[in-house]
Design a protein around this motif. Structure first.
Motif, mmCIF file in Angstrom:
data_model
loop_
_atom_site.group_PDB
_atom_site.id
_atom_site.type_symbol
_atom_site.label_atom_id
_atom_site.label_comp_id
_atom_site.label_asym_id
_atom_site.label_seq_id
_atom_site.Cartn_x
_atom_site.Cartn_y
_atom_site.Cartn_z
ATOM 1 N N PHE A 21 -13.087 0.429 -16.360
ATOM 2 C CA PHE A 21 -12.885 1.870 -16.201
ATOM 3 C C PHE A 21 -13.297 2.557 -17.496
ATOM 4 O O PHE A 21 -12.876 2.161 -18.594
ATOM 5 C CB PHE A 21 -11.426 2.194 -15.877
ATOM 6 N N LEU A 22 -14.149 3.546 -17.357
ATOM 7 C CA LEU A 22 -14.634 4.314 -18.505
ATOM 8 C C LEU A 22 -14.192 5.746 -18.325
ATOM 9 O O LEU A 22 -14.560 6.405 -17.335
ATOM 10 C CB LEU A 22 -16.162 4.221 -18.594
ATOM 11 N N SER A 23 -13.414 6.235 -19.266
ATOM 12 C CA SER A 23 -12.927 7.605 -19.153
ATOM 13 C C SER A 23 -14.077 8.588 -19.213
ATOM 14 O O SER A 23 -15.052 8.381 -19.929
ATOM 15 C CB SER A 23 -11.926 7.886 -20.291
ATOM 16 N N LYS A 24 -13.935 9.652 -18.458
ATOM 17 C CA LYS A 24 -14.918 10.731 -18.360
ATOM 18 C C LYS A 24 -16.250 10.269 -17.740
ATOM 19 O O LYS A 24 -17.202 11.036 -17.728
ATOM 20 C CB LYS A 24 -15.180 11.368 -19.725
ATOM 21 N N THR A 25 -16.311 9.013 -17.281
ATOM 22 C CA THR A 25 -17.566 8.531 -16.688
ATOM 23 C C THR A 25 -17.336 8.006 -15.272
ATOM 24 O O THR A 25 -17.907 8.523 -14.315
ATOM 25 C CB THR A 25 -18.186 7.427 -17.562
ATOM 26 N N GLN A 79 -16.650 9.604 -11.820
ATOM 27 C CA GLN A 79 -15.256 10.057 -11.908
ATOM 28 C C GLN A 79 -14.936 11.067 -10.825
ATOM 29 O O GLN A 79 -13.844 11.071 -10.279
ATOM 30 C CB GLN A 79 -14.990 10.645 -13.299
ATOM 31 N N ARG A 80 -15.913 11.898 -10.460
ATOM 32 C CA ARG A 80 -15.634 12.902 -9.429
ATOM 33 C C ARG A 80 -15.486 12.274 -8.046
ATOM 34 O O ARG A 80 -15.034 12.946 -7.112
ATOM 35 C CB ARG A 80 -16.724 13.962 -9.412
ATOM 36 N N HIS A 81 -15.883 10.994 -7.905
ATOM 37 C CA HIS A 81 -15.739 10.299 -6.629
ATOM 38 C C HIS A 81 -14.530 9.376 -6.607
ATOM 39 O O HIS A 81 -14.327 8.664 -5.624
ATOM 40 C CB HIS A 81 -17.006 9.488 -6.317
ATOM 41 N N PRO A 86 -5.693 8.160 -14.053
ATOM 42 C CA PRO A 86 -6.439 7.064 -14.707
ATOM 43 C C PRO A 86 -5.716 5.734 -14.656
ATOM 44 O O PRO A 86 -6.351 4.676 -14.605
ATOM 45 C CB PRO A 86 -6.591 7.561 -16.139
ATOM 46 N N GLU A 87 -4.365 5.753 -14.655
ATOM 47 C CA GLU A 87 -3.649 4.489 -14.687
ATOM 48 C C GLU A 87 -3.834 3.668 -13.405
ATOM 49 O O GLU A 87 -3.535 2.464 -13.369
ATOM 50 C CB GLU A 87 -2.154 4.717 -14.916
ATOM 51 N N MET A 88 -4.363 4.296 -12.362
ATOM 52 C CA MET A 88 -4.595 3.585 -11.108
ATOM 53 C C MET A 88 -5.837 2.697 -11.168
ATOM 54 O O MET A 88 -6.071 1.896 -10.259
ATOM 55 C CB MET A 88 -4.742 4.575 -9.945
ATOM 56 N N PHE A 89 -6.592 2.844 -12.224
ATOM 57 C CA PHE A 89 -7.873 2.133 -12.279
ATOM 58 C C PHE A 89 -7.905 1.132 -13.430
ATOM 59 O O PHE A 89 -8.869 1.024 -14.172
ATOM 60 C CB PHE A 89 -9.030 3.136 -12.403
ATOM 61 N N LEU A 100 -20.417 4.208 -5.098
ATOM 62 C CA LEU A 100 -19.206 4.216 -4.273
ATOM 63 C C LEU A 100 -18.526 5.577 -4.331
ATOM 64 O O LEU A 100 -18.799 6.406 -5.195
ATOM 65 C CB LEU A 100 -18.234 3.142 -4.758
ATOM 66 N N SER A 101 -17.644 5.767 -3.380
ATOM 67 C CA SER A 101 -16.801 6.955 -3.363
ATOM 68 C C SER A 101 -15.433 6.574 -2.811
ATOM 69 O O SER A 101 -15.334 5.799 -1.862
ATOM 70 C CB SER A 101 -17.423 8.065 -2.516
ATOM 71 N N LEU A 102 -14.397 7.118 -3.451
ATOM 72 C CA LEU A 102 -13.027 6.897 -2.991
ATOM 73 C C LEU A 102 -12.447 8.148 -2.357
ATOM 74 O O LEU A 102 -11.267 8.190 -2.028
ATOM 75 C CB LEU A 102 -12.147 6.446 -4.157
#
Length: 1813
Positions: A377-381, A397-399, A409-412, A434-436
């Motif tokens: 997981f990369l923050s802001k990316t 991140q938007r997906h 963020p802690e979910m990833f 991918l998209s969530l």
């Protein structure tokens, strides 16, 4: 000597930088080799060490200063791009007007069709301006393919209406390479370019630099054309990766290479002078890791450049993380000139330029992955996930969540599992995107491929346009609603009903995923319809009811369109309208209707519809309607199904077809092939009974007629029925039934509704008095097609047994009898189910030959007795008087009787009281044994007989064929008649009787007298003649058949002339019997006599010879007595007739017919010898076997080779391919029996043999999938390699099966090690992978070994790594390393430096071993630098432009490994040591040599260098002498070229000639002939194409000459398709008539008569008013001997031509008759013409000329006498008198000359007398 500064300009620069202490980035490739050369060479080594240690401090200082910010590792976005930015992309899709490009970090760009290159734009503009299709213009899909890596430049960034940014790109070299100029080009540079033009010797490549011309030699492109372009020429606009090989004239002339191996190994170096402004994406560089972060890492490369690698482009296959200082290979992804930012990739696919990128399976796009684990997981990316199949996916991140607020963020954290959906695949990143988001999870569609026609969608109105309305379906998918589909009726103001943003429910009409277009409809009836969707012609099954809409209404009916543009026609009679109602007044465009499919022709894409439904056909208010199952639905012709009986009628059954309950009718006569059974079926069948296997005969209108005749059902199921009229051919045997009987003939109908007529003369071999006596309506028959009239669509048939029956009449008659009893058992099983009928039960319990105890009930007046008993209650049991056995029976008396026959229809049983039948005992019989029998009872289909002496009852068939239904009374079986029979069944089974057939030739027949009008076959026995062999007879031709001619010798005697007895020398392909005409008088010699019934030729001494049908001969040699032919063996043994036929002997035979069932051609060699030619021996051309009947006509003469005789000695086996045995070297046809993976093929060969084809003999060029083009049943041409131990090995190589084609052999055969030489490049297939290496098959008999160390240059620990990249059966190219003939072993190598191909196992494949090896080398290098020990072993003189750094160490260590490391104490060579013998001039020479030959090894010692330098030095005097010598040789060459008498010897000579006279077709044709002599077919084609482009358009005849030559070339060496393509082009560019005539002449000259005839028929339709066409066609027919066809041509010509042309055409056709045809017919034409036009002196003159050449003197004089007495002008009369006088002077006497003069004087005096009066 030039100054030091000029020879080494960069030396001062380096020194200046050192003095200024300017820091510069540390790179691994930095080379300090020349740094000490600015000082004295004699300086001490210590000083050099000090100089070398200073840069290290600078590098450490710089490393401390340079820092990478986290922001630099952010992924590319559309907002971060700028115009002019260079990117590496991959073609994702190729559409008609644009390319879709996959960019790094999941971006997508678009390249418009105008952004390819300038040359492509020029052709594109020309096509748009002229509106004509240009051959040079290729579509984008032909130039670019998915997975192709391209270099792009951003040209425009614009925001769409949806707020997204559209990235517009270009691949035009002038935009991509705009930072380059001619002075910056260096050898070894990897550029991108496009083909600008195609030249004779190569291609001009547009690299975007105006001052530079880049040329690609054709030889350098051959490898690329074969491997990547499928052998096709490169096309204008085609994108290429090019490597600069040579630069001349300061960069103005560049030679390029596109070799895959060279491009894959290309690496950018410092010597190529790359700068930050011109660095191109796609370049591979060697780099050093500077910094590693979770978001990516930074690299330094090319001494002074720094770039970054984001986390998506790390090598995820690498098992270990990167660390600072690691050496890596990287590929430049992007270069932003504005921000100076460079991005790189470590993905292995980019490290070998030219590699095609892979795609994700389309099924996975849109897939929902339930459990995907977070990897990073990369923050802001975003986050990287591991999917279910182990692959990686990335979600921005938007997906990761539906909104920013819901994102946690802690979910990833790594290891967490999430549910996601694959929305796309980034080919450049090799990752799934991918998209969530829950909205995307729930979306029904993600791409256009997900949408299918007929689906109901909900969308949002975007815009309203005059042509329709745009609807947004999803964020990425939009559709169009045409104006016609905005509502059920056309809207005049749609804006009042629809507004932007409104939600609408629509249905998909058309979905085109490739064009990214969907068409929708808002018609409520269509949207809410519950009926089935019709979206393809396969779905259009008869009976389907669905909704559609009207697109056209005309007087002929309506055209209705459905989904996916499927259209159908509703004819006027199916509209359901009142009479005289115009359809256009009732139906309108766009109207929704409900239609039913009546019929569908999927091949021609035609659908027949009907509006005649029980519901409202307009369907305006129908909701949820269901189709009524009781509607009448049309069924497909010849379709087999099960039916259920609805109602019984006297003449048939009303039935319903299951499972759709379609109503139909089954006539009674169609219940069986036997008339008696048809009545039985109709009597015992009841309502609701099921009948299996019923075939649809035809569906005329809405009426279905079915048949249950087994013969028709079998023909339909086995596809022996003819579907279309065009498929009919004379000679075909078809199964049908009698439809109608007329006094003049019988009409026969076949499946699919085809109907033909058998005239009275063709109904039977016997004389037909009344047609109704021979056949009944509904009877099954076998018919032979004898004639076809395509214009009137009429078929003439023959029902004669001689035409329709096979030679094995015994098998036929037994098959009919057996089928009869099998069907009788089926009827009895139906009767047993009739519980309500005790009669039926009793009938089924009684069997023939069963003995019954009966009581006499009554004795009739005719002597017959009627019996009764409880066991036969309700049945009539009768014994005729002859079967009472001489007993006097009385009423009430008991008697034992045996059952003879049971009449199941009348419930009557015939019995016999004969003692010999009652006392019969069971006995074992032998199959096919012969016995004498007495006929006891005769029924309709069979007769019951008893074996003499045994009393066993048997059944024998009455008929031997379906058509054998008529017999004269003398031929009918009668009770008490004795016959010879052959037992075919020795067990009674359920039949009760033994089955037998009459023995052939042993029937006792009664000869009766016939009328004179009866057929010859019936009259021969009554005629007795006294002719003997050798007698001469005269007769008149009565009938001409294909293989024989009937001749009337006198009023009662007929004879036959076989086709072999007409001429002495028969030409192949001719029809000898056509030379004789009906009514012609002939003189013939008797050569034998034949029994008409047995077709047996009797010896002269036979007692019945005087009763035979005389066989005659009209051969000139026979008439002169030069040869004497005698038919019939003297000892009456047919096998002796064939004893003189030996295998390999050539004979002339004549086609009788082609047997489609047995697949052989039946021929006649002589009147008494028949032959067969097996299908595989008919020809060496596989296409002939597709339809042999088209190539072999009845009566056609063939030259065949004898292969042997049959076991009975009655027939000879022949071959038309020349093969009479399967010896080594034989070429024949074969049929593929099976395909064996990794092994080869099994092929069925002639003579019942099986051959094997290995993988190495399938083609002259090996392929990756060698068995892909072969399937079972395919006909192939084979070459027999060997026949040992009853195993045949064959080859399909083109060089073997067609040696004259001179095809290129890319992979020669390797039979043994003698065919292999060291250093040779060979191709083969991997056999297996073992611990010691790869077993590599070079052929069937030669297997090589590739050791592990020769597979890849990197270290391979074990063979398991090879198994990951190499598989069994893989095609590889290897180099022969060494050959050991003693052990029969060959060792090979796959190393890139040996094969020139990229490495099989990529560098990353060795994993940690590769990393360990690199670090070991680094440690050795550092130790070497510290110790400063120099031991020069191999020294090369290097200049500044040479490569250096780590790469040098790697090469040195590789060489040490090859030498085996002989000494452990060997030290590394110091990189800073310069030889004392170093000179600048020599350094430059070495530099040039290194550029031209980069792989050349360096010298081994200083002494060798000095010697080489001295040999290169030359004195001024020597140079002048060499110059003078060269000038003399040049002068000699020029003098030779100036010689006018010199003939061109080479292609260059011809090039000079055509340049001097480009419009001369003679020179161009000679040029083509030059290449054809060398069998260079492709080069000859290329010369012809050059000629067509070069010759001026004004020189029409010269161009036509070249076109004709090209047509000739394709006809001789090309395929029919290639010939047709050239022909179509020639017609476009020349006068069509001339081209047609030339092609017709070409066909005629090459003896392709069928093609010529077809072409002439086309010309007659297209140029019907051109008299030359009619004249040429008539000439063609007459030359071939087709006189009747030529005679029929004249009336057609007069109908089509203008009247003013009639006389000329008649005259020319009459002349042709004199030259090639019948002179008598020509005379008749002239006489008729002159009787109509008596004053046409030109016709008289031509007539006289023809008669002088072909007539007698008397006939010529008669014509002259007629013409001189005509009333013509004096001038014309003078002309004829003068000709008459000249003729008499030449051919006459003095008296005849005087007569002419007297006639002329008389004419003059008469004219003078008239003048006086």
């Amino acid at each position: 000597m030039s100054s030091l500064e000029e020879n080494f300009p960069r030396g001062g620069t380096h020194k200046k930088r050192q003095e200024e202490n300017t820091p510069r980035p540390q790179t691994v490739d930095q080379d300090n080799l020349f740094q000490p050369q600015n000082e004295e060479v004699t300086q001490k080594r210590k000083k050099k060490r000090q100089d070398r240690t200073e840069p290290k401090k600078l590098k450490s200082e710089e490393r401390a200063i340079v820092k990478i910010h986290a922001k630099d590792f952010e992924l590319l976005t559309a907002e971060s791009l700028t115009e002019g930015m260079l990117l590496l992309g991959c073609v994702k899709e190729a559409h008609q007007l644009e390319l879709v490009i996959s960019l790094p970090n999941g971006l997508t760009g678009f390249v418009q069709v105008t952004q390819i290159c300038d040359a492509y734009n020029k052709i594109l503009n020309t096509q748009v301006a002229t509106d004509e299709h240009l051959e040079d213009l290729s579509s984008l899909s032909d130039l670019f393919f998915p997975g192709m890596v391209v270099r792009c430049a951003v040209v425009n960034l614009e925001n769409t209406k949806t707020g997204r940014r559209s990235i517009q790109l270009t691949v035009n070299p002038k935009d991509v390479n705009k930072a380059l100029n001619s002075t910056t080009l260096r050898p070894g540079m990897l550029l991108s370019g496009c083909i600008a033009s195609v030249e004779d010797h190569g291609y001009l490549i547009d690299i975007g630099i105006p001052a530079a011309k880049a040329f690609l030699p054709r030889q350098k492109a051959q490898g690329y054309l074969q491997s990547n372009n499928k052998g096709a020429e490169l096309k204008i606009g085609q994108y290429l990766n090019c490597l600069i090989e040579d630069v001349k004239n300061s960069g103005r002339i560049i030679r390029m290479s596109i070799s895959q191996s060279e491009i894959a190994a290309a690496i950018a170096t410092e010597e190529q002078n790359w700068s930050l402004s011109n660095l191109l994406p796609g370049l591979v560089v060697k780099a050093k890791v500077r910094e590693v972060t979770p978001s990516g890492m930074s690299l330094s490369f090319l001494s002074s450049f720094t770039g970054i690698v984001d986390f998506m482009h790390k090598n995820h296959l690498k098992g270990k993380n990167y660390s600072p200082g690691d050496m890596v290979k990287a590929c430049i992804l992007s270069n932003n000139p504005t921000t100076k930012a460079i991005r790189l990739s470590l993905h292995p696919a980019f490290l070998q330029p030219g590699t095609q990128l892979g795609q994700l399976c389309s099924d996975r796009i849109g897939m929902i992955v339930e459990n995907s684990k977070v990897k990073t997981f990369l923050s802001k990316t975003g986050a990287i996930f591991v999917l279910d199949d182990g692959s990686l996916g990335f979600a921005r991140q938007r997906h990761l969540s539906d909104s920013r607020l819901s994102f946690k963020p802690e979910m990833f954290k790594p290891g967490n599992e999430h549910k996601c959906r694959i929305i796309e695949y980034s080919m450049m990143d090799e990752m799934a995107l991918l998209s969530l988001k829950q909205t995307i999870m729930d979306a029904p569609f993600l791409k256009y491929q997900d949408i299918r026609p007929g689906q109901v969608l909900e969308g949002t109105v975007l815009t309203l346009k005059p042509f329709g309305m745009h609807v947004k379906v999803t964020e990425y998918i939009k559709g169009l609603v045409p104006c016609l589909h905005l509502a059920d009726v056309r809207l005049k103001q749609p804006e009042k009903k629809y507004s932007e943003g409104a939600s609408v429910k629509c249905r998909v009409l058309v979905s085109d995923a490739e064009a990214r277009k969907i068409v929708l409809t808002l018609k409520k009836t269509l949207v809410n319809s519950k009926l089935p969707i019709l979206a393809s012609y396969e779905d259009a099954k008869p009976g389907l009811i669905t909704h559609g809409f009207v697109v056209c209404a005309r007087e002929f009916g309506c055209i209705v369109k459905f989904y996916n543009d499927i259209k159908g026609l509703v004819p006027k009679n199916e509209l359901g309208l009142p009479p005289l109602t115009p359809p256009e007044e009732v139906f309108y465009e766009g109207q929704v209707v409900k239609a039913m499919v009546l019929k569908c022709d999927r091949e021609q894409e035609k659908v027949l519809l009907s509006f005649n439904l029980t519901d409202n056909p307009l369907g305006k208010t129908s909701k949820g309607e269901k189709t009524s199952k009781k509607q009448e639905i049309i069924y497909e012709d010849a379709q087999v199904a099960d039916v259920k009986i609805l109602k019984k009628k006297d003449d048939g059954l009303d039935i319903t077809i299951l499972p759709n309950n379609i109503s139909a009718y089954l006539p009674m006569m169609h219940l069986s092939d036997y008339v008696s059974h048809s009545k039985l079926w109709n009597h015992w069948l009841k309502e609701d009974d099921l009948l299996r296997s019923v075939v649809c005969l035809h569906s005329k209108g809405r009426h279905l007629t079915l048949s249950r005749k087994p013969a028709l059902v079998s023909a339909a199921q086995e596809e022996h029925a003819v579907k279309n009229f065009s498929d009919l051919e004379p000679g075909l045997l078809l199964t049908g039934f009698v439809k109608n009987i007329m006094p003049y003939g019988v009409f026969v109908e076949f499946p699919y509704g085809l109907t033909g007529m058998a005239p009275k003369s063709a109904m039977s071999d016997k004389f037909v008095t009344d047609t109704k006596d021979h056949f009944v309506i509904g009877q099954t028959v076998i018919a032979k097609v004898t004639s076809i009239d395509e214009e009137k669509q009429r078929i003439l048939l023959s029902l004669k047994l001689s035409d329709c029956s096979s030679e094995d009449s015994v098998s036929q008659s037994f098959s009919l009898l057996q089928q009869y009893f099998k069907e009788l058992q089926e009827i009895k099983s139906i009767m047993k189910k009739r519980d309500d009928s005790s009669v039926a039960q009793r009938l089924c319990e009684i069997k023939p030959a069963q003995k019954l105890q009966l009581v006499v009930h009554k004795v009739e007046t005719d002597g017959s007795a009627v019996f009764k008993d409880t066991c036969v209650a309700g049945l009539t049991v009768i014994a005729v008087h002859s079967h009472l056995g001489g007993k006097n029976v009385a009423v009430g008396e008991k008697a034992e009787a045996v059952v003879l026959y049971i009449d199941y229809l009348k419930a009557k049983i015939y019995v016999s009281l004969r003692e010999e039948l009652l006392s019969s005992k069971p006995k074992k019989f032998t199959l096919d044994s012969q016995y004498e029998a007495i006929v006891q009872h005769v029924a309709t289909e069979y007769a019951v007989a008893s074996l003499i002496g045994m009393g066993q009852l048997i059944a024998i068939p009455v008929a031997s064929h379906f058509n054998d239904t008529f017999r004269f009374d003398s031929e009918k079986l009668k009770m008490g008649q004795s016959v010879m029979v052959v037992l075919k069944m020795v067990e009674r089974d359920d039949y009760g009787l033994l089955l037998a057939v009459q023995a052939s030739g042993k029937r006792k027949t009664v000869i009766r007298s016939r009328h004179d009008s009866e057929a010859l076959e019936e009259t021969w026995p009554t005629v007795k003649h006294s002719l003997c062999v050798g007698d001469m007879v005269k007769g008149t031709v009565k009938s001409v058949k294909p293989t024989h001619v009937l001749v009337a010798i006198d009023d009662h005697l007929m004879g036959s002339i076989h086709a072999s007895q007409i001429v002495d020398d028969v030409s192949e392909g001719t029809f000898p019997t056509s030379m004789l005409k009906v009514g012609q008088k002939v003189t013939a010699r008797v050569i034998g006599g034949r029994e008409i019934r047995t077709h047996r030729y009797l010896p002269i001494t036979h007692p019945h010879f005087t009763h035979t049908w005389p066989e005659l001969s009209v051969r000139p040699s026979e008439l002169k007595g030069e040869s004497k032919t005698v038919l019939g063996p003297e000892d009456d043994k047919s096998e002796d007739m064939l004893k003189h036929f030996k295998p390999g002997q050539t004979v002339t035979c004549f086609v009788k017919k082609y047997n489609t069932e047995k697949k052989w051609l039946e021929v006649e060699v002589t009147p008494d010898i028949r032959g067969r030619i097996h299908e595989l021996l008919l020809s060496l051309k596989p296409k002939i076997l597709k339809k042999p009947g088209n190539f072999f006509k009845n009566g056609q003469a063939l030259i065949a080779t004898v292969t042997g005789c049959d076991t009975t000695g009655t027939k000879v086996y022949l071959s038309l391919s020349g093969a009479y045995s399967l010896e080594k070297g034989t070429i024949t046809l074969g049929c593929i029996k099976s395909v064996i993976p990794h092994v080869g093929l099994q092929v069925t060969l002639p003579f019942g043999r099986i051959g094997k084809v290995s993988l190495f003999h399938l083609s002259d060029s090996y392929t990756e999938q060698p068995l892909e083009d072969f399937s079972a049943g395919k006909i192939v041409r084979c070459y027999v390699l060997s026949d040992e131990d009853k195993k045949i090995k064959v080859s399909l190589r083109q060089s073997r099966v067609s040696p004259k084609s001179h095809s290129k052999v890319e992979d020669p055969e390797i039979a043994s090690l003698d065919n292999v030489t060291e250093g040779q490049l060979v191709r083969g297939y991997v056999k297996s992978i073992a611990a010691r290496g790869i077993l590599f098959r070079l052929s069937d008999s030669v297997v090589g070994c590739i050791p592990l160390q020769r597979i890849t240059p990197v270290f391979v620990p074990d063979h398991s790594l090879c198994s990951k990249y190499i598989h069994r059966g893989q095609l590889l190219t290897a180099k022969v390393f060494c050959i050991n003939k003693a052990e029969n072993v060959v060792e090979l190598s796959l190393l890139p430096e040996d094969t020139g191909n990229p490495c099989i196992i990529p560098e990353h494949g060795s994993g940690e071993t590769d990393t360990h090896l690199m670090k070991t080398r680094k440690r050795k290098r550092r130790n070497s630098e510290n110790e400063q020990q120099v031991k020069p072993k191999r020294r090369a003189h290097r200049t500044e432009d040479d490569d250096s750094g780590v790469e040098i160490y790697c090469r040195e260590e590789e060489e040490e490994e090859k030498c085996g490391r002989k000494s452990k104490q060997r030290k590394e060579i110091s990189r800073l040591k310069v030889s004392t013998s170093f000179t600048w001039e020599e350094g430059l020479n070495v530099l040039n040599a290194a550029m031209l030959k980069p792989k050349e090894e360096s010298s081994d010692s200083e002494e060798e260098d000095d010697t080489e330098t001295m040999t290169k030095k030359q004195t001024k005097k020597k140079r002048e002498l060499e110059k003078q010598k060269a000038e003399k040789e040049l002068a000699k060459l020029e003098a030779a070229l100036m010689d006018p008498n010199r003939q061109p010897q080479t292609a260059d000579d011809f090039d000079r000639l055509v340049l001097s006279n480009p419009d001369s077709s003679i020179l161009w044709l000679q040029y083509m002939a030059f290449h054809l002599q060398a069998t260079e077919i492709e080069k000859a084609r290329a010369v012809a194409e050059r000629a067509l482009k070069t010759i001026s358009f004004r020189e029409e005849q010269e161009k036509l000459n070249v076109w004709v030559a090209l047509l000739n070339l394709e006809n001789m060496y090309g395929t029919e398709e290639a010939l047709m393509k050239v022909f179509e082009r020639a017609v476009q560019y020349n006068e069509p008539l001339k081209v047609f005539q030339q092609l017709a002449d070409i066909y005629t000259g090459s003896e392709k008569y069928k093609e010529a005839d077809d072409l002439y028929n086309t010309m007659l339709k297209r140029f019907r008013q051109e008299k030359s066409v009619w004249v040429k066609y008539s000439t063609f027919l007459l030359k071939r001997g087709l006189l009747e066809a030529a005679h029929r041509l004249l009336p057609h010509a007069l109908k089509c031509l203008p009247e003013k042309e009639h006389v000329d055409v008649i005259s020319k056709l009459a002349q042709l008759e004199f030259q090639f045809g019948d002179s008598e017919h020509g005379k008749a034409i002239f006489e008729n013409t002159l009787s109509t036009y008596p004053k046409r002196t030109d016709i008289w003159s031509v007539y006289i000329d023809m008669m002088i050449k072909h007539g007698s003197q008397k006939e010529v004089r008669d014509i002259f006498e007629r013409v001189i007495h005509l009333s013509l002008a004096a001038k014309k009369m003078k002309f004829f008198f003068k000709r008459y006088l000249e003729y008499e002077k030449k051919y006459g006497t003095a008296e005849t000359v005087q007569v002419v003069k007297a006639a002329a004087l008389e004419y003059v005096e008469s004219k003078g007398g008239l003048a006086e009066h």
